[in-house]
Design a protein around this motif. Structure first.
Motif, PDB file in Angstrom:
ATOM      1  N   LYS A   3       0.869  -1.373   0.125  1.00 35.27           N
ATOM      2  CA  LYS A   3       0.154  -0.513  -0.182  1.00 35.27           C
ATOM      3  C   LYS A   3       1.221   1.681   0.108  1.00 35.27           C
ATOM      4  CE  LYS A   3      -4.188  -2.471   2.302  1.00 35.27           C
ATOM      5  NZ  LYS A   3      -5.377  -2.054   3.863  1.00 35.27           N
ATOM      6  N   ASN A   4       2.369   1.498   0.740  1.00 37.45           N
ATOM      7  CA  ASN A   4       2.890   2.055   0.275  1.00 37.45           C
ATOM      8  C   ASN A   4       3.485   2.461  -0.795  1.00 37.45           C
ATOM      9  OD1 ASN A   4       4.855   0.451   0.831  1.00 37.45           O
ATOM     10  ND2 ASN A   4       5.666   0.843   2.914  1.00 37.45           N
ATOM     11  N   GLY A   5       3.508   1.531  -1.818  1.00 35.56           N
ATOM     12  CA  GLY A   5       4.103   1.656  -2.682  1.00 35.56           C
ATOM     13  C   GLY A   5       5.362   1.353  -3.213  1.00 35.56           C
ATOM     14  N   ARG A   6       6.027   0.133  -2.182  1.00 33.24           N
ATOM     15  CA  ARG A   6       7.544  -0.688  -1.585  1.00 33.24           C
ATOM     16  C   ARG A   6       6.822  -1.584  -2.565  1.00 33.24           C
ATOM     17  NH1 ARG A   6      10.518   1.101   3.791  1.00 33.24           N
ATOM     18  NH2 ARG A   6      10.181   3.809   3.278  1.00 33.24           N
ATOM     19  N   ALA A   7       8.079  -2.171  -3.330  1.00 31.33           N
ATOM     20  CA  ALA A   7       7.107  -3.646  -3.363  1.00 31.33           C
ATOM     21  C   ALA A   7       7.685  -4.567  -2.299  1.00 31.33           C
ATOM     22  CB  ALA A   7       8.824  -4.289  -4.152  1.00 31.33           C
ATOM     23  N   ALA A   8       6.642  -5.808  -2.249  1.00 31.17           N
ATOM     24  CA  ALA A   8       6.133  -5.881  -0.905  1.00 31.17           C
ATOM     25  C   ALA A   8       7.729  -7.563  -1.031  1.00 31.17           C
ATOM     26  CB  ALA A   8       5.406  -6.911  -1.202  1.00 31.17           C
ATOM     27  N   THR A   9       8.367  -7.973  -0.400  1.00 31.53           N
ATOM     28  CA  THR A   9       8.916  -8.464  -0.201  1.00 31.53           C
ATOM     29  C   THR A   9       8.777 -10.373  -0.751  1.00 31.53           C
ATOM     30  OG1 THR A   9      10.601  -7.734   1.584  1.00 31.53           O
ATOM     31  CG2 THR A   9      11.114 -10.008   1.394  1.00 31.53           C
ATOM     32  N   PRO A  10       9.355 -10.879  -1.076  1.00 28.11           N
ATOM     33  CA  PRO A  10       8.470 -12.440  -2.126  1.00 28.11           C
ATOM     34  C   PRO A  10       8.702 -13.103  -1.379  1.00 28.11           C
ATOM     35  CG  PRO A  10      10.542 -11.752  -3.598  1.00 28.11           C
ATOM     36  CD  PRO A  10      10.260 -10.669  -2.392  1.00 28.11           C
ATOM     37  N   LEU A  11       7.875 -13.854  -1.208  1.00 28.80           N
ATOM     38  CA  LEU A  11       8.037 -14.972   0.264  1.00 28.80           C
ATOM     39  C   LEU A  11       8.750 -16.361  -0.827  1.00 28.80           C
ATOM     40  CD1 LEU A  11       4.503 -16.451   0.711  1.00 28.80           C
ATOM     41  CD2 LEU A  11       6.348 -14.894   2.187  1.00 28.80           C
ATOM     42  N   PRO A  12       9.582 -16.403   0.342  1.00 29.80           N
ATOM     43  CA  PRO A  12      10.937 -17.328  -0.061  1.00 29.80           C
ATOM     44  C   PRO A  12      10.613 -18.871  -0.607  1.00 29.80           C
ATOM     45  CG  PRO A  12      10.531 -18.051   2.527  1.00 29.80           C
ATOM     46  CD  PRO A  12       9.518 -16.954   1.872  1.00 29.80           C
ATOM     47  N   ASP A  13      11.222 -18.903  -1.731  1.00 30.22           N
ATOM     48  CA  ASP A  13      10.970 -20.553  -2.265  1.00 30.22           C
ATOM     49  C   ASP A  13      11.398 -22.114  -1.473  1.00 30.22           C
ATOM     50  OD1 ASP A  13      10.198 -22.577  -4.448  1.00 30.22           O
ATOM     51  OD2 ASP A  13      12.225 -22.225  -5.404  1.00 30.22           O
ATOM     52  N   LEU A  14      10.709 -22.125  -0.926  1.00 29.02           N
ATOM     53  CA  LEU A  14      10.410 -23.680  -0.117  1.00 29.02           C
ATOM     54  C   LEU A  14      10.847 -24.627  -1.345  1.00 29.02           C
ATOM     55  CD1 LEU A  14       8.798 -22.847   3.039  1.00 29.02           C
ATOM     56  CD2 LEU A  14      10.074 -21.496   2.442  1.00 29.02           C
ATOM     57  N   THR A  15      10.810 -24.748  -2.018  1.00 32.42           N
ATOM     58  CA  THR A  15      10.668 -25.952  -3.273  1.00 32.42           C
ATOM     59  C   THR A  15      11.892 -26.743  -2.468  1.00 32.42           C
ATOM     60  OG1 THR A  15       9.107 -25.075  -4.953  1.00 32.42           O
ATOM     61  CG2 THR A  15      10.688 -27.201  -4.967  1.00 32.42           C
ATOM     62  N   PRO A  16      12.743 -26.152  -2.325  1.00 39.33           N
ATOM     63  CA  PRO A  16      14.294 -26.818  -2.249  1.00 39.33           C
ATOM     64  C   PRO A  16      13.981 -27.910  -0.615  1.00 39.33           C
ATOM     65  CG  PRO A  16      15.076 -24.705  -2.780  1.00 39.33           C
ATOM     66  CD  PRO A  16      13.331 -24.847  -3.237  1.00 39.33           C
ATOM     67  N   LEU A  17      13.296 -26.801  -0.223  1.00 33.58           N
ATOM     68  CA  LEU A  17      13.196 -27.936   1.681  1.00 33.58           C
ATOM     69  C   LEU A  17      12.690 -28.559   1.435  1.00 33.58           C
ATOM     70  CD1 LEU A  17      14.069 -27.551   4.432  1.00 33.58           C
ATOM     71  CD2 LEU A  17      12.007 -25.948   4.629  1.00 33.58           C
ATOM     72  N   ARG A  18      11.903 -28.648   0.797  1.00 34.16           N
ATOM     73  CA  ARG A  18      10.160 -29.567   0.325  1.00 34.16           C
ATOM     74  C   ARG A  18      10.690 -30.756  -0.368  1.00 34.16           C
ATOM     75  NH1 ARG A  18       6.869 -25.768  -1.047  1.00 34.16           N
ATOM     76  NH2 ARG A  18       6.747 -25.922  -3.104  1.00 34.16           N
ATOM     77  N   GLN A  19      11.804 -30.738  -1.029  1.00 35.28           N
ATOM     78  CA  GLN A  19      12.685 -32.116  -1.343  1.00 35.28           C
ATOM     79  C   GLN A  19      13.460 -32.820  -0.492  1.00 35.28           C
ATOM     80  OE1 GLN A  19      14.461 -29.725  -5.263  1.00 35.28           O
ATOM     81  NE2 GLN A  19      12.138 -30.607  -6.717  1.00 35.28           N
ATOM     82  N   GLY A  20      13.966 -32.123   0.432  1.00 32.66           N
ATOM     83  CA  GLY A  20      15.196 -32.408   1.384  1.00 32.66           C
ATOM     84  C   GLY A  20      14.387 -33.538   2.612  1.00 32.66           C
ATOM     85  N   LEU A  21      13.368 -32.641   2.796  1.00 33.32           N
ATOM     86  CA  LEU A  21      12.835 -33.346   4.024  1.00 33.32           C
ATOM     87  C   LEU A  21      12.223 -34.987   2.542  1.00 33.32           C
ATOM     88  CD1 LEU A  21      10.485 -30.315   5.611  1.00 33.32           C
ATOM     89  CD2 LEU A  21      12.595 -31.787   6.161  1.00 33.32           C
ATOM     90  N   VAL A  22      11.385 -34.420   1.566  1.00 33.95           N
ATOM     91  CA  VAL A  22      11.100 -36.070   1.130  1.00 33.95           C
ATOM     92  C   VAL A  22      12.385 -36.694   1.055  1.00 33.95           C
ATOM     93  CG1 VAL A  22      10.574 -36.801  -1.082  1.00 33.95           C
ATOM     94  CG2 VAL A  22       9.195 -34.690  -0.457  1.00 33.95           C
ATOM     95  N   LEU A  23      13.896 -36.048   1.022  1.00 32.58           N
ATOM     96  CA  LEU A  23      15.049 -37.200   0.839  1.00 32.58           C
ATOM     97  C   LEU A  23      14.868 -37.983   2.200  1.00 32.58           C
ATOM     98  CD1 LEU A  23      17.623 -34.925  -2.054  1.00 32.58           C
ATOM     99  CD2 LEU A  23      16.322 -37.847  -1.903  1.00 32.58           C
ATOM    100  N   VAL A  24      14.595 -36.761   3.352  1.00 37.22           N
ATOM    101  CA  VAL A  24      15.270 -37.461   4.832  1.00 37.22           C
ATOM    102  C   VAL A  24      14.324 -38.375   4.402  1.00 37.22           C
ATOM    103  CG1 VAL A  24      14.969 -37.153   7.430  1.00 37.22           C
ATOM    104  CG2 VAL A  24      15.559 -35.018   5.293  1.00 37.22           C
ATOM    105  N   TRP A  25      13.006 -38.565   4.364  1.00 35.75           N
ATOM    106  CA  TRP A  25      12.123 -39.681   4.441  1.00 35.75           C
ATOM    107  C   TRP A  25      12.321 -40.760   3.747  1.00 35.75           C
ATOM    108  CZ3 TRP A  25       8.508 -41.522   8.162  1.00 35.75           C
ATOM    109  CH2 TRP A  25       7.806 -42.264   7.622  1.00 35.75           C
ATOM    110  N   GLU A  26      12.237 -40.754   2.561  1.00 35.51           N
ATOM    111  CA  GLU A  26      12.785 -41.980   1.633  1.00 35.51           C
ATOM    112  C   GLU A  26      13.858 -42.370   1.481  1.00 35.51           C
ATOM    113  OE1 GLU A  26      12.406 -40.419  -2.649  1.00 35.51           O
ATOM    114  OE2 GLU A  26       9.701 -40.340  -2.232  1.00 35.51           O
ATOM    115  N   SER A  27      14.989 -41.623   2.752  1.00 35.94           N
ATOM    116  CA  SER A  27      16.414 -42.312   2.829  1.00 35.94           C
ATOM    117  C   SER A  27      16.382 -43.449   3.638  1.00 35.94           C
ATOM    118  CB  SER A  27      17.224 -41.523   2.507  1.00 35.94           C
ATOM    119  OG  SER A  27      17.570 -40.731   3.913  1.00 35.94           O
TER     120      SER A  27
END
Length: 603
Positions: A3-27
């Motif tokens: 609202k104040n005209g500044r670019a909003a900080t993008p949310l971090p891409d958590l895809t790498p972390l999700r892939q890491g957690l899947v690897l933890v479980w599958e390994s």
């Protein structure tokens, strides 16, 4: 936009972390399930310990204030408290063991994935610095990041579950304790997240320099450059370059660490203020008679425990955030896709080849360049024909062979075998029918036996064909002179290992090619390091071995190609001449001039 005209900080891409957690479980699914059960049990222990401590203190305080002396009750609570402490220790040790096992399993799995991906990718990736930067970052993080993911997951789970249990107790006393808890822990989290991101960005910027540091270290410590480094007196030169780059990196990293320490000090000041504010609130309630002394100790202990749990929980989250940043490089590496791939429905490879190999107006340039290495090349190799490629350095001879092996695909034009486009054949089938010795063949730091058997790994280690290939190429005599014969490791980096001369290594590379039962034989400067007598013997044996098979030979020594059925002369990426030796000499063209230049000193 906000609202104040500044670019909003993008949310971090958590895809790498999700892939890491899947690897933890599958390994290691079984170990992961056991870890979850241990964490649930461990989260209940602190609450039980606090309650037992409260009962012990209240029992003692009641006696001191003139109440009955209940030794049995005191003994029971002390014994239970000791049992809970032992249970907590056992759960902690078992959880640490499970975490270590998970880390080992996950690290092994990540290494397997990286190896599979590396082998899958095309040679063109090795031509770009971006690939080497991505590979280095992935390789650097791969050995220890998986274990940190497991540890961070355990920290978040245990801290979170324990925190939920203790926060319930604090809320029953006063909501201000929860507010103080947040004030004590959140500033530290913000500092960790901020500097994890800054460290990651710094690390990415430094990747190319890190690769240069590794190369300088290799020049100073490896065997291959050792002779020239000493003869040219380059030790101090390379050492100085390494020191300058390393100290620059050290200064930048120390600056980051100093800034982080300052902010962490401010965060700790806030945390200490929150802790003693909570102590004041609890002590006030005790003085007012609202709670017993045991209650006061229990609530304050609960606040301290909650602070520890919350700190562990947030530290685990910050750790996972950091792992997510660094796992981004692992994700980018896995996202690389080869361009030289198998067709959806491969055409069967012809066995035997009946019409031959055809280059049809083939041109090629290496990725990232603007100059053609091959230009409009057309010729046919008939089944069983022996063809030699000659020409000056840089004329495109080796590149042509790489295209025939489908290590690259042509920029334009088509290569066919019996009328089928190479791109319509299975890569496995195509390469199984090729026996190749490149000019820059690989020196495997393995046993002499392995160095030959790797030419056809389908054969057992005691196959007579291995020893026959060694005898055919002259490698047998070289190997039997080694300390352990065929079992000798071909490197002095290993106990009882041995080092071979360049010519001896080349002989083993030839034996490795001879072992393959392939329809097409390719030798790229195969005897460059051999003396003339050994070279003549190898080529005499080669042409005998190649009878009935298609052969392509690249050589600068024109005396070795006279027996070829046809010679293709390459100039600046084009076929300038083609014909048999005598025919080309009579033409008095490019080949005749090259042959005369080489023959003149021997007259």
């Amino acid at each position: 936009m906000s609202k104040n005209g500044r670019a909003a900080t993008p949310l971090p891409d958590l895809t790498p972390l999700r892939q890491g957690l899947v690897l933890v479980w599958e390994s290691s699914r079984g170990w992961a399930a056991l870890q979850i059960a241990l964490l649930v049990l461990a989260s209940l222990v602190p609450l039980l310990a606090l309650y037992l401590t409260k009962e012990i203190i209240d029992t003692v305080a009641q006696t001191l204030s003139g109440g009955p002396r209940d030794v049995g009750r005191l003994t029971l609570f002390v014994a239970l408290a000791g049992g809970v402490a032992l249970a907590a220790t056992g759960l902690r040790l078992l959880s640490s063991l499970v975490t270590e096992v998970q880390g080992i399993r996950l690290s092994d799995r990540v290494q397997e994935i990286m190896h599979q991906k590396s082998v899958e990718l095309d040679l063109e990736f090795y031509e770009t610095p971006e690939y080497h930067d991505t590979l280095l970052r992935a390789q650097t993080e791969a050995p220890y990041r998986p274990a940190q993911i497991v540890a961070s997951c355990a920290q978040v789970a245990q801290g979170g579950l324990s925190l939920l249990a203790v926060v319930g107790l604090l809320v029953s006393f006063h909501w201000m304790l929860v507010a103080a808890l947040l004030a004590a822990a959140v500033p530290g989290l913000l500092v960790k997240v901020r500097y994890s991101s800054r460290l990651y960005q710094w690390s990415r910027r430094r990747t190319a320099i890190q690769r240069l540091l590794r190369y300088l270290n290799l020049l100073l410590t490896a065997n291959e450059p050792a002779k020239e480094v000493r003869l040219l007196g380059l030790g101090e030169e390379f050492g100085q370059r390494h020191r300058v780059l390393r100290r620059q990196a050290d200064r930048e990293k120390l600056e980051l660490a100093t800034q982080r320490s300052g902010y962490e000090l401010l965060a700790q000041m806030v945390a200490v203020t929150a802790v003693f504010s909570a102590m004041f609130v609890i002590a006030q309630r005790a003085l007012a008679g609202a709670v017993t002394v045991g209650d006061m100790v229990m609530y304050f202990g609960a606040f301290q425990r909650a602070q520890d749990f919350f700190r562990d929980f947030l530290a685990g989250l910050a750790g996972l955030y950091e792992q997510n940043l660094f796992l981004t490089d692992f994700k980018r590496f896995l996202a690389l896709e080869p361009t030289v791939v198998d067709p959806p429905k491969p055409t069967p490879y012809p066995r035997p080849i009946q019409r031959g190999i055809e280059f049809d107006h083939v041109s090629f340039r290496y990725p990232g360049t603007e100059t053609d290495v091959l230009t409009d090349v057309s010729f046919v190799i008939r089944p069983g024909e022996h063809v030699a490629l000659v020409g000056e350095n840089g004329s495109g001879k080796t590149t042509l062979v790489k295209l025939l092996c489908r290590l690259y695909d042509p920029t334009s034009g088509i290569i066919r075998i019996d009328g089928s486009d190479l791109r319509d054949l299975s890569l496995t089938d195509l390469r199984a029918e090729l026996a190749v010795v490149f000019q820059d063949y690989t020196r495997f730091r393995l046993s002499a036996l392995d160095n030959i058997r790797l030419g056809n790994i389908a054969l057992p280690a005691d196959s007579p064909r291995i020893f026959e290939a060694a005898r055919q190429t002259g490698a047998d005599a070289i190997i039997r002179a080694l300390p352990l014969g065929y079992d000798t490791i071909l490197s002095r980096q290993f106990e009882q290992g041995a080092e071979l001369s360049v010519g001896q290594w080349q002989t083993l590379a030839l034996a490795r090619a001879f072992l393959r039962d392939s329809q097409v034989l390719i030798l790229d400067e195969p005897t460059a390091a051999l003396d003339p007598k050994a070279e003549a013997a190898v080529f005499g044996q080669f042409y005998q071995w190649a009878k009935g098979r298609t052969a392509v030979v690249i050589s600068h020594r024109l005396s070795t190609v006279r027996q070829a059925d046809r010679i293709l002369v390459m100039v600046n990426g084009r076929i300038a001449e083609a014909g048999a030796h005598d025919e080309l000499v009579e033409r008095a063209g490019v080949y005749a001039r090259l042959f005369e230049t080489q023959a003149r000193p021997y007259r």
